[in-house]
Design a protein around this motif. Structure first.
Motif, PDB file in Angstrom:
ATOM      1  N   GLU A 118       0.896  -1.210  -0.069  1.00 59.13           N
ATOM      2  CA  GLU A 118       0.028   0.191  -0.150  1.00 59.13           C
ATOM      3  C   GLU A 118       0.861   1.270   0.100  1.00 59.13           C
ATOM      4  N   VAL A 119       0.656   2.274  -0.803  1.00 56.26           N
ATOM      5  CA  VAL A 119       1.635   3.164  -1.052  1.00 56.26           C
ATOM      6  C   VAL A 119       0.910   4.636  -0.907  1.00 56.26           C
ATOM      7  N   LEU A 120       1.443   5.271   0.132  1.00 54.74           N
ATOM      8  CA  LEU A 120       1.060   6.637   0.483  1.00 54.74           C
ATOM      9  C   LEU A 120       2.174   7.772  -0.228  1.00 54.74           C
ATOM     10  N   SER A 121       1.604   8.920  -0.385  1.00 57.65           N
ATOM     11  CA  SER A 121       2.756   9.843  -1.304  1.00 57.65           C
ATOM     12  C   SER A 121       2.562  11.314  -0.619  1.00 57.65           C
ATOM     13  N   ALA A 122       3.859  11.903  -0.874  1.00 54.66           N
ATOM     14  CA  ALA A 122       3.915  13.234  -0.352  1.00 54.66           C
ATOM     15  C   ALA A 122       4.778  14.038  -1.333  1.00 54.66           C
ATOM     16  N   GLY A 123       4.328  15.422  -1.565  1.00 58.91           N
ATOM     17  CA  GLY A 123       5.176  15.933  -2.598  1.00 58.91           C
ATOM     18  C   GLY A 123       6.162  17.085  -1.981  1.00 58.91           C
ATOM     19  N   ASP A 124       6.099  17.143  -0.745  1.00 59.08           N
ATOM     20  CA  ASP A 124       7.108  18.368   0.014  1.00 59.08           C
ATOM     21  C   ASP A 124       7.231  17.797   1.498  1.00 59.08           C
ATOM     22  N   ALA A 125       8.045  18.327   2.148  1.00 55.97           N
ATOM     23  CA  ALA A 125       8.415  18.220   3.570  1.00 55.97           C
ATOM     24  C   ALA A 125       7.147  18.407   4.440  1.00 55.97           C
ATOM     25  N   ALA A 126       6.209  19.256   4.029  1.00 57.32           N
ATOM     26  CA  ALA A 126       5.132  19.494   4.865  1.00 57.32           C
ATOM     27  C   ALA A 126       3.873  18.490   4.752  1.00 57.32           C
ATOM     28  N   GLN A 127       3.700  18.082   3.621  1.00 55.87           N
ATOM     29  CA  GLN A 127       2.940  16.728   3.478  1.00 55.87           C
ATOM     30  C   GLN A 127       3.420  15.535   4.271  1.00 55.87           C
ATOM     31  N   LEU A 128       4.694  15.333   3.832  1.00 57.99           N
ATOM     32  CA  LEU A 128       5.278  14.305   4.662  1.00 57.99           C
ATOM     33  C   LEU A 128       5.041  14.241   6.348  1.00 57.99           C
ATOM     34  N   GLN A 129       5.238  15.576   6.806  1.00 55.63           N
ATOM     35  CA  GLN A 129       4.940  15.575   8.338  1.00 55.63           C
ATOM     36  C   GLN A 129       3.723  15.523   8.879  1.00 55.63           C
ATOM     37  N   ALA A 130       2.535  15.703   7.670  1.00 60.14           N
ATOM     38  CA  ALA A 130       1.196  15.865   8.306  1.00 60.14           C
ATOM     39  C   ALA A 130       0.959  14.621   8.921  1.00 60.14           C
ATOM     40  N   PRO A 131       1.077  13.416   8.369  1.00 57.53           N
ATOM     41  CA  PRO A 131       0.635  12.164   9.138  1.00 57.53           C
ATOM     42  C   PRO A 131       1.536  11.869  10.169  1.00 57.53           C
ATOM     43  N   PHE A 132       2.465  12.488  10.695  1.00 55.97           N
ATOM     44  CA  PHE A 132       3.525  12.327  11.748  1.00 55.97           C
ATOM     45  C   PHE A 132       2.538  11.866  13.170  1.00 55.97           C
ATOM     46  N   GLY A 133       2.921  10.934  13.707  1.00 51.78           N
ATOM     47  CA  GLY A 133       2.277  10.402  15.088  1.00 51.78           C
ATOM     48  C   GLY A 133       1.186   9.422  14.724  1.00 51.78           C
ATOM     49  N   GLY A 134       0.775   9.061  13.420  1.00 54.61           N
ATOM     50  CA  GLY A 134       0.156   8.233  12.874  1.00 54.61           C
ATOM     51  C   GLY A 134       0.844   6.971  12.913  1.00 54.61           C
ATOM     52  N   PRO A 135       0.252   5.744  12.160  1.00 53.31           N
ATOM     53  CA  PRO A 135       1.054   4.381  11.837  1.00 53.31           C
ATOM     54  C   PRO A 135       2.239   4.585  11.258  1.00 53.31           C
ATOM     55  N   GLN A 136       3.483   3.863  11.315  1.00 51.95           N
ATOM     56  CA  GLN A 136       4.559   4.248  10.708  1.00 51.95           C
ATOM     57  C   GLN A 136       4.477   3.457   9.451  1.00 51.95           C
ATOM     58  N   PRO A 137       5.052   3.931   8.344  1.00 51.54           N
ATOM     59  CA  PRO A 137       5.252   2.973   7.056  1.00 51.54           C
ATOM     60  C   PRO A 137       6.424   2.181   7.260  1.00 51.54           C
ATOM     61  N   GLY A 138       6.333   1.343   6.702  1.00 50.66           N
ATOM     62  CA  GLY A 138       7.428   0.011   6.613  1.00 50.66           C
ATOM     63  C   GLY A 138       8.472   0.833   6.192  1.00 50.66           C
ATOM     64  N   VAL A 139       8.618   1.248   4.863  1.00 53.30           N
ATOM     65  CA  VAL A 139       9.683   2.094   4.098  1.00 53.30           C
ATOM     66  C   VAL A 139       9.359   3.582   3.800  1.00 53.30           C
ATOM     67  N   ILE A 140      10.167   4.433   3.726  1.00 50.14           N
ATOM     68  CA  ILE A 140      10.133   5.963   3.135  1.00 50.14           C
ATOM     69  C   ILE A 140      10.947   5.722   2.019  1.00 50.14           C
TER      70      ILE A 140
END
Length: 446
Positions: free
Chosen positions: A28-50
């Protein structure tokens, strides 16, 4: 449930390519285009690999690594960038990245790297859980498993502990069957539940059923109140039935029914109770031999041995002797408020060569005695009660050197106790029946 990955790249085409490639691999793949989008889900489930690009519109990937590892310490980060240099690669690895891939990337290499990163994460998680479990079950002093044989045992435990399958542990008295049970329980989802241990050989035959299954008031002489029984006490946890082959055969048939139906009926009672208890059984007998002589029901054996773990005797895993001895020395010296730093070279040599018929339990008893007997800061040979023959005596010509050493130890201890078998078994750290078996096997005239 699919493993979650995250792609962080400001190039939408790269995002689409990586998403298609990784989803085809079952992720299952999530995506982000910049640092702000990357940091938005912080605190939620951890991705296996980024999968992280170095050059983002609002941040540099190297600078983002600590920010990623703070909320998501278990996520592996793979740098994927078109600005690849040796300096960047070295810096990324130092900051916690798992690997560094250049654009344009080879799709096969990328998917293999992702797979390896996930396997690395799983191994790290298992190792961390194992260390925490060992420390918790040992009060901060983890048991010592240095030999290849015991490392294999631990790997098996790690795989089967999370399930509810029944486990049979075999091995001589004193090899550490209870410690392995502790580890199974500590690594299982039942770790917060009760862990109850009972030695079937130590229970009176007329009371073993009420001890295991419970009883109601008046069910037998002396039953002055209802008794819950160990199965119900261990509900939600783990129950160890040690020396299960010493359990009466008729009780074994009732135990089989409990395991099949997942419910117990107290002795003298009319009501059955559902139980959710994980069973671990142990025996120092060879199961096939116990079945042949009528000590163990064959159908019960097949029911409790879905997973069977054989623990080798200490004489077959000598790599464990000194790590175990040093661990015991540290513990008993602290308990006795003594400053003892270790063993002399000759004492270590003696410990390594001794056959240890009583296995780890005998080694523990020997080290405890040495701590009390030594006058200095180092345990010497004179502080030890064991000895090792240089070669097999003539009347033991048919024995291997190791068997002759074991026989010699038993004979020596019998002499020291004036033939008292109960005391000899206690000093050797083995069961009385085990001692009788060894006396018979070695033709010792006690």
């Amino acid at each position: 449930m699919k493993t979650k990955l995250m792609v962080v790249d400001d190039d939408q085409n790269i995002q689409d390519v990586l998403r298609t490639l990784l989803e085809a691999e079952g992720y299952e793949v999530l995506s982000a285009g910049d640092a702000a989008q990357l940091q938005a889900p912080f605190g939620g489930p951890q991705p296996g690999v980024i999968l992280l690009d170095l050059q983002l519109p609002d941040a540099h990937g190297i600078d983002l690594l600590p920010a990623i590892k703070a909320p998501w310490p278990d996520s592996e980060v793979i740098i994927v960038t078109g600005n690849a240099t040796i300096d960047y690669a070295v810096e990324a690895i130092k900051c916690g990245a798992y690997d560094f891939i250049s654009k344009p990337f080879d799709s096969k290499r990328l998917t293999v790297t992702v797979k390896n990163a996930l396997e690395h994460k799983l191994l790290r998680d298992q190792t961390s859980s194992l260390r925490q479990a060992l420390a918790a079950m040992a009060g901060g002093a983890a048991p010592v498993f240095q030999s290849p044989a015991m490392k294999t045992v631990v790997r098996t435990v790690e795989r089967v502990a999370p399930s509810d399958v029944s486990i049979l542990i075999t091995g001589e008295s004193g090899v550490g069957k209870e410690i392995i049970t502790d580890l199974i329980h500590a690594l299982s989802p039942r770790a917060q539940g009760p862990l109850i241990k009972v030695n079937c050989a130590a229970l009176p035959h007329e009371l073993i059923e009420s001890e295991l299954f419970g009883s109601v008031k008046g069910a037998y002489t002396g039953a002055q109140a209802d008794r819950e029984g160990l199965f119900r006490q261990a509900d939600g946890g783990t129950l160890l039935l040690d020396e299960i082959s010493e359990m009466p055969i008729d009780t074994q048939s009732k135990l089989l029914r409990v395991l099949q139906e997942k419910e117990v009926r107290p002795v003298g009672g009319r009501t059955s109770y559902r139980v959710d208890t994980r069973l671990v059984a142990a025996t120092n007998r060879v199961p096939d031999d116990a079945i042949k002589i009528g000590k163990l029901r064959e159908d019960l054996f097949y029911r409790i041995s879905a997973i069977s773990i054989a623990i080798p005797p200490l004489r077959e895993r000598r790599e464990d002797v000194m790590p175990l001895a040093n661990s015991f020395l540290q513990r008993f010296a602290a308990q006795a408020n003594r400053t003892i730093t270790g063993f002399s070279p000759s004492a270590m040599d003696l410990l390594k060569k001794h056959p240890w018929p009583g296995n780890v339990r005998q080694l523990q008893n020997e080290v405890q005695r040495a701590v009390l007997m030594t006058d200095g800061s180092v345990v010497e040979v004179r502080d030890l009660s064991i000895s090792v023959p240089a070669s097999a005596p003539e009347d033991d010509a048919n024995l291997t050197l190791m068997e002759a050493m074991e026989r010699n130890t038993i004979v020596q201890m019998l002499r020291e106790t004036n033939g008292n078998k109960l005391e000899t078994a206690r000093r050797l750290g083995i069961g009385r029946q085990t001692l009788y078996n060894k006396i018979k096997a070695y033709n010792i005239q006690a």
